[in-house]
Design a protein around this motif. Structure first.
Motif, PDB file in Angstrom:
ATOM      1  N   LYS A  22      34.248  71.920  15.596  1.00  0.00           N
ATOM      2  CA  LYS A  22      34.909  71.140  14.554  1.00  0.00           C
ATOM      3  C   LYS A  22      36.417  71.181  14.773  1.00  0.00           C
ATOM      4  N   ASP A  23      37.059  70.024  14.617  1.00  0.00           N
ATOM      5  CA  ASP A  23      38.523  69.919  14.753  1.00  0.00           C
ATOM      6  C   ASP A  23      39.019  70.496  16.076  1.00  0.00           C
ATOM      7  N   GLY A  24      38.257  70.235  17.129  1.00  0.00           N
ATOM      8  CA  GLY A  24      38.675  70.628  18.463  1.00  0.00           C
ATOM      9  C   GLY A  24      38.434  72.075  18.835  1.00  0.00           C
ATOM     10  N   LYS A  25      37.840  72.853  17.920  1.00  0.00           N
ATOM     11  CA  LYS A  25      37.630  74.284  18.153  1.00  0.00           C
ATOM     12  C   LYS A  25      36.143  74.638  18.069  1.00  0.00           C
ATOM     13  N   ILE A  26      35.785  75.717  18.736  1.00  0.00           N
ATOM     14  CA  ILE A  26      34.449  76.287  18.569  1.00  0.00           C
ATOM     15  C   ILE A  26      34.452  77.095  17.274  1.00  0.00           C
ATOM     16  N   VAL A  27      33.572  76.747  16.352  1.00  0.00           N
ATOM     17  CA  VAL A  27      33.585  77.409  15.039  1.00  0.00           C
ATOM     18  C   VAL A  27      32.388  78.325  14.822  1.00  0.00           C
ATOM     19  N   ALA A  28      31.360  78.182  15.664  1.00  0.00           N
ATOM     20  CA  ALA A  28      30.205  79.077  15.518  1.00  0.00           C
ATOM     21  C   ALA A  28      29.403  79.096  16.813  1.00  0.00           C
ATOM     22  N   ILE A  29      28.885  80.282  17.141  1.00  0.00           N
ATOM     23  CA  ILE A  29      27.950  80.462  18.258  1.00  0.00           C
ATOM     24  C   ILE A  29      26.838  81.352  17.734  1.00  0.00           C
ATOM     25  N   GLU A  30      25.655  80.775  17.533  1.00  0.00           N
ATOM     26  CA  GLU A  30      24.556  81.509  16.920  1.00  0.00           C
ATOM     27  C   GLU A  30      23.238  81.127  17.579  1.00  0.00           C
ATOM     28  N   ASN A  31      22.223  81.925  17.290  1.00  0.00           N
ATOM     29  CA  ASN A  31      20.906  81.628  17.860  1.00  0.00           C
ATOM     30  C   ASN A  31      20.345  80.319  17.327  1.00  0.00           C
ATOM     31  N   ASN A  32      20.629  80.031  16.074  1.00  0.00           N
ATOM     32  CA  ASN A  32      20.130  78.780  15.486  1.00  0.00           C
ATOM     33  C   ASN A  32      21.063  78.351  14.369  1.00  0.00           C
ATOM     34  N   ILE A  33      21.676  77.211  14.526  1.00  0.00           N
ATOM     35  CA  ILE A  33      22.587  76.683  13.518  1.00  0.00           C
ATOM     36  C   ILE A  33      21.948  75.459  12.872  1.00  0.00           C
ATOM     37  N   GLU A  34      21.748  75.529  11.593  1.00  0.00           N
ATOM     38  CA  GLU A  34      21.207  74.389  10.840  1.00  0.00           C
ATOM     39  C   GLU A  34      22.363  73.762  10.080  1.00  0.00           C
ATOM     40  N   SER A  35      22.886  72.695  10.612  1.00  0.00           N
ATOM     41  CA  SER A  35      24.044  72.046  10.001  1.00  0.00           C
ATOM     42  C   SER A  35      24.089  70.598  10.441  1.00  0.00           C
ATOM     43  N   ASP A  36      24.612  69.760   9.577  1.00  0.00           N
ATOM     44  CA  ASP A  36      24.810  68.365   9.965  1.00  0.00           C
ATOM     45  C   ASP A  36      25.963  68.276  10.942  1.00  0.00           C
ATOM     46  N   ALA A  37      25.885  67.324  11.848  1.00  0.00           N
ATOM     47  CA  ALA A  37      26.954  67.109  12.819  1.00  0.00           C
ATOM     48  C   ALA A  37      27.011  65.632  13.168  1.00  0.00           C
ATOM     49  N   ALA A  38      28.205  65.157  13.432  1.00  0.00           N
ATOM     50  CA  ALA A  38      28.372  63.761  13.831  1.00  0.00           C
ATOM     51  C   ALA A  38      27.678  63.484  15.159  1.00  0.00           C
ATOM     52  N   ARG A  39      27.615  64.527  16.036  1.00  0.00           N
ATOM     53  CA  ARG A  39      26.963  64.361  17.334  1.00  0.00           C
ATOM     54  C   ARG A  39      26.187  65.622  17.651  1.00  0.00           C
ATOM     55  N   VAL A  40      24.904  65.467  17.927  1.00  0.00           N
ATOM     56  CA  VAL A  40      24.068  66.586  18.343  1.00  0.00           C
ATOM     57  C   VAL A  40      23.713  66.394  19.810  1.00  0.00           C
ATOM     58  N   ILE A  41      23.973  67.423  20.599  1.00  0.00           N
ATOM     59  CA  ILE A  41      23.652  67.388  22.020  1.00  0.00           C
ATOM     60  C   ILE A  41      22.548  68.415  22.274  1.00  0.00           C
ATOM     61  N   GLU A  42      21.404  67.943  22.728  1.00  0.00           N
ATOM     62  CA  GLU A  42      20.280  68.827  23.025  1.00  0.00           C
ATOM     63  C   GLU A  42      20.436  69.340  24.452  1.00  0.00           C
ATOM     64  N   ALA A  43      20.822  70.609  24.579  1.00  0.00           N
ATOM     65  CA  ALA A  43      21.036  71.178  25.908  1.00  0.00           C
ATOM     66  C   ALA A  43      19.735  71.536  26.607  1.00  0.00           C
ATOM     67  N   ASN A  44      18.716  71.878  25.807  1.00  0.00           N
ATOM     68  CA  ASN A  44      17.385  72.175  26.365  1.00  0.00           C
ATOM     69  C   ASN A  44      17.433  73.232  27.475  1.00  0.00           C
ATOM     70  N   GLY A  45      18.244  74.275  27.249  1.00  0.00           N
ATOM     71  CA  GLY A  45      18.287  75.377  28.198  1.00  0.00           C
ATOM     72  C   GLY A  45      19.228  75.189  29.370  1.00  0.00           C
ATOM     73  N   LYS A  46      19.964  74.079  29.382  1.00  0.00           N
ATOM     74  CA  LYS A  46      20.931  73.859  30.457  1.00  0.00           C
ATOM     75  C   LYS A  46      22.146  74.771  30.273  1.00  0.00           C
ATOM     76  N   VAL A  47      22.852  75.024  31.354  1.00  0.00           N
ATOM     77  CA  VAL A  47      23.979  75.963  31.362  1.00  0.00           C
ATOM     78  C   VAL A  47      25.231  75.303  30.798  1.00  0.00           C
ATOM     79  N   LEU A  48      25.861  75.983  29.874  1.00  0.00           N
ATOM     80  CA  LEU A  48      27.127  75.537  29.303  1.00  0.00           C
ATOM     81  C   LEU A  48      28.223  76.477  29.779  1.00  0.00           C
TER      82      LEU A  48
END
Length: 407
Positions: A22-48
Motif C-alpha cells: 500500500k502507498d508504495g510500501k510493503i505493509v504486511a508479510i503473512e502466511n495468509n492475508i484476507e484483505s481487499d486489494a485493487a490488484r491481486v496477483i496469484e504467485a502460486n508458489g513462484k519465487v518473489l
C-alpha cells in the motif's frame, strides 16, 4: 491494499507467504492475508525477489558496436574506438540509445541502476546532461544513481577537473574515477576523494582493469578510504588484476579491502571478452577472484558494464543472464556457492548503493520481481521469465507466456 501477492516463495523451505502493498510500501508479510486489494496477483508458489539491481552500466555509450568495430577485441582498441566515436554523439542519439537500453533493463526486472556517465573536453557535458534528464524522466520505472565519470582521465585531459565539479553541482550522485587511465594515478585518486569529501558523496572507481597485477593501486585506494573516513562508501569495478596474484600476495589485499569495506562489481561479460587477448595458450579468465573476495568478507556484486559497444559487443539488459555467465566463469556453481549468486544482483549491490529501503520486509519500498520458477536456489540458473515487476508499489512490467509442445 493496492496490491496483494498471494502464495509467493521468499525462501527455500519456508511456507509460502502473502505480501500486501500500500502507498508504495510493503505493509504486511503473512502466511495468509484476507484483505481487499485493487490488484491481486496469484504467485502460486513462484519465487518473489526484491528488484534486481544493475550496479555498474554505461547508458550513454550503449548500442554503438556496429559504428566502429573493435577488431582486436582488446581494451586498448575499445578505449581508442570509443574515444573516436564520442565527439560524434548528438543529444538525440544519446537519448535514443540510452532510452532503448533503459527499457531493456526495466523489462528484465531492474528497479535500481547505477550508471557511469562520462564527459571530457572533446565531447563536453552532453551525455551527462542527457542521463541526468533520463533519471528524472524514468523515475517511476527505475531509480537511478548517476556517476560523474572521467573516462579519459582527469589530469591528462586539461579541463576535466572543472567538469567534475560542474557535474557534482548538476546533481551527480557519485564521484567516479579511473586511475589506470590517468597519470599520476595517485593524484587522480586523491582528487576524487577531495571532490567526494566536498560534496559528501560516495566513490566508484574503474579499478585495476588489466590482465597482470603490475602497478595495481587498490591498496592505495583502501588506505585512502580508511584515512579519509570513507569506509563502506567506496566501490570498484573490474578489479581484474587481482586474478593474477598468488594467494600469499592476494590474501593481505583482500583483508585490507574488507577492513575498508570496499564494494566490488565484477563485470564478467566485458572482462571475459576483453581479457587475455595476448595469451597464446592457457588463456586466462581475467576476472576478479570472486570467490576469494566473497570468502574474505568483501561485498561482491555482479553487473553488466556495457551493452553492444566496443567493450562488450553483446547483451540484452538481463542482469540474471550476466550472473549466469559468472557462475561457470568464476566457479560459482557448487552447492555452497550457488546460493551466494542471487544476492550479488540484489542485496549485495543494494548495500553498495546505500539503499536503506531495499528488501522484502515490512516498511520497505515495494520494488519486487516475481520469477517464473519455484526454486530460490535455482533462481539464476533457471533464467526465469520476469512475470511481474513492481516498482514503488505499482506494476510496471507484466509478462505472459504460451508454450505448446506438438507431439
Amino acid at each position: 491494499m493496492d496490491i496483494l501477492i498471494k502464495k509467493a516463495k521468499l525462501q527455500e523451505g519456508q511456507e509460502l507467504k502473502d505480501i500486501a502493498i500500500k502507498d508504495g510500501k510493503i505493509v504486511a508479510i503473512e502466511n495468509n492475508i484476507e484483505s481487499d486489494a485493487a490488484r491481486v496477483i496469484e504467485a502460486n508458489g513462484k519465487v518473489l525477489i526484491p528488484g534486481l539491481i544493475e550496479s555498474h552500466i554505461h547508458l550513454d555509450k550503449a548500442l554503438i558496436a556496429d559504428r566502429l568495430p573493435n577488431k582486436s577485441g582488446t581494451l586498448q582498441e575499445a578505449l581508442s574506438v570509443t574515444a573516436q566515436l564520442k565527439p560524434t554523439f548528438t543529444r538525440e542519439d544519446i537519448i535514443d540509445r540510452a532510452e532503448r537500453t533503459l527499457e531493456m533493463l526495466i523489462m528484465n526486472g531492474v528497479t535500481n541502476i547505477r550508471t557511469h556517465s562520462e564527459f571530457d573536453p572533446s565531447q563536453g557535458m552532453t551525455g551527462f546532461e542527457v542521463v541526468m534528464g533520463l533519471k528524472e524522466k524514468y523515475k517511476d520505472l527505475v531509480d537511478m544513481q548517476v556517476v560523474a565519470f572521467p573516462q579519459e582521465g582527469i589530469l591528462k585531459a586539461p579541463g576535466t577537473e572543472e567538469m567534475m565539479y560542474k557535474a557534482m553541482e548538476m546533481g551527480a550522485d557519485v564521484v567516479g574515477g579511473i586511475p589506470y587511465n590517468d597519470t599520476p594515478w595517485d593524484k587522480h585518486i586523491d582528487l576524487v576523494f577531495e571532490i567526494a569529501k566536498k560534496y559528501n558523496k560516495p566513490i566508484d572507481f574503474h579499478q585495476d582493469f588489466k590482465d597482470d597485477a603490475d602497478g595495481i593501486t587498490i591498496e592505495y585506494v583502501c588506505d585512502k578510504t580508511i584515512a579519509e573516513g570513507f569506509v563502506g562508501r567506496v566501490s570498484v569495478g573490474h578489479l581484474t588484476a587481482l586474478g593474477a596474484l598468488p594467494k600469499e600476495r592476494l590474501e593481505p589485499i583482500i583483508k585490507k579491502m574488507a577492513e575498508a569495506q570496499i564494494n566490488v562489481m565484477s563485470l564478467p561479460a566485458t572482462d571475459l571478452h576483453l581479457g587475455g587477448r595476448h595469451d597464446e595458450y592457457n588463456v586466462r579468465r581475467t576476472l576478479t577472484p570472486v570467490r576469494a573476495l566473497r570468502d574474505g568478507g568483501v561485498n561482491m556484486c555482479i553487473a553488466t558494464n556495457n551493452i553492444r559497444n566496443p567493450f562488450t559487443p553483446y547483451g540484452t539488459g538481463d542482469v540474471i543472464q550476466t550472473a549466469m555467465l559468472a557462475i561457470p566463469a568464476a566457479h560459482l556453481g557448487g552447492a555452497a556457492d550457488l546460493p551466494t549468486v542471487l544476492p550479488m544482483i540484489t542485496t549485495n549491490p543494494a548495500k553498495a548503493l546505500g539503499l536503506d529501503d531495499y528488501g522484502i520486509e515490512v516498511g520497505k519500498k515495494a520494488n519486487l520481481v516475481l520469477l517464473d520458477t519455484e526454486s530460490v536456489t535455482n533462481a539464476v540458473i533457471d533464467l526465469p521469465i520476469r512475470l511481474f515487476v513492481i516498482k514503488s508499489g505499482k506494476v510496471t512490467v507484466e509478462t505472459t507466456k504460451t508454450v505448446k509442445i506438438n507431439r
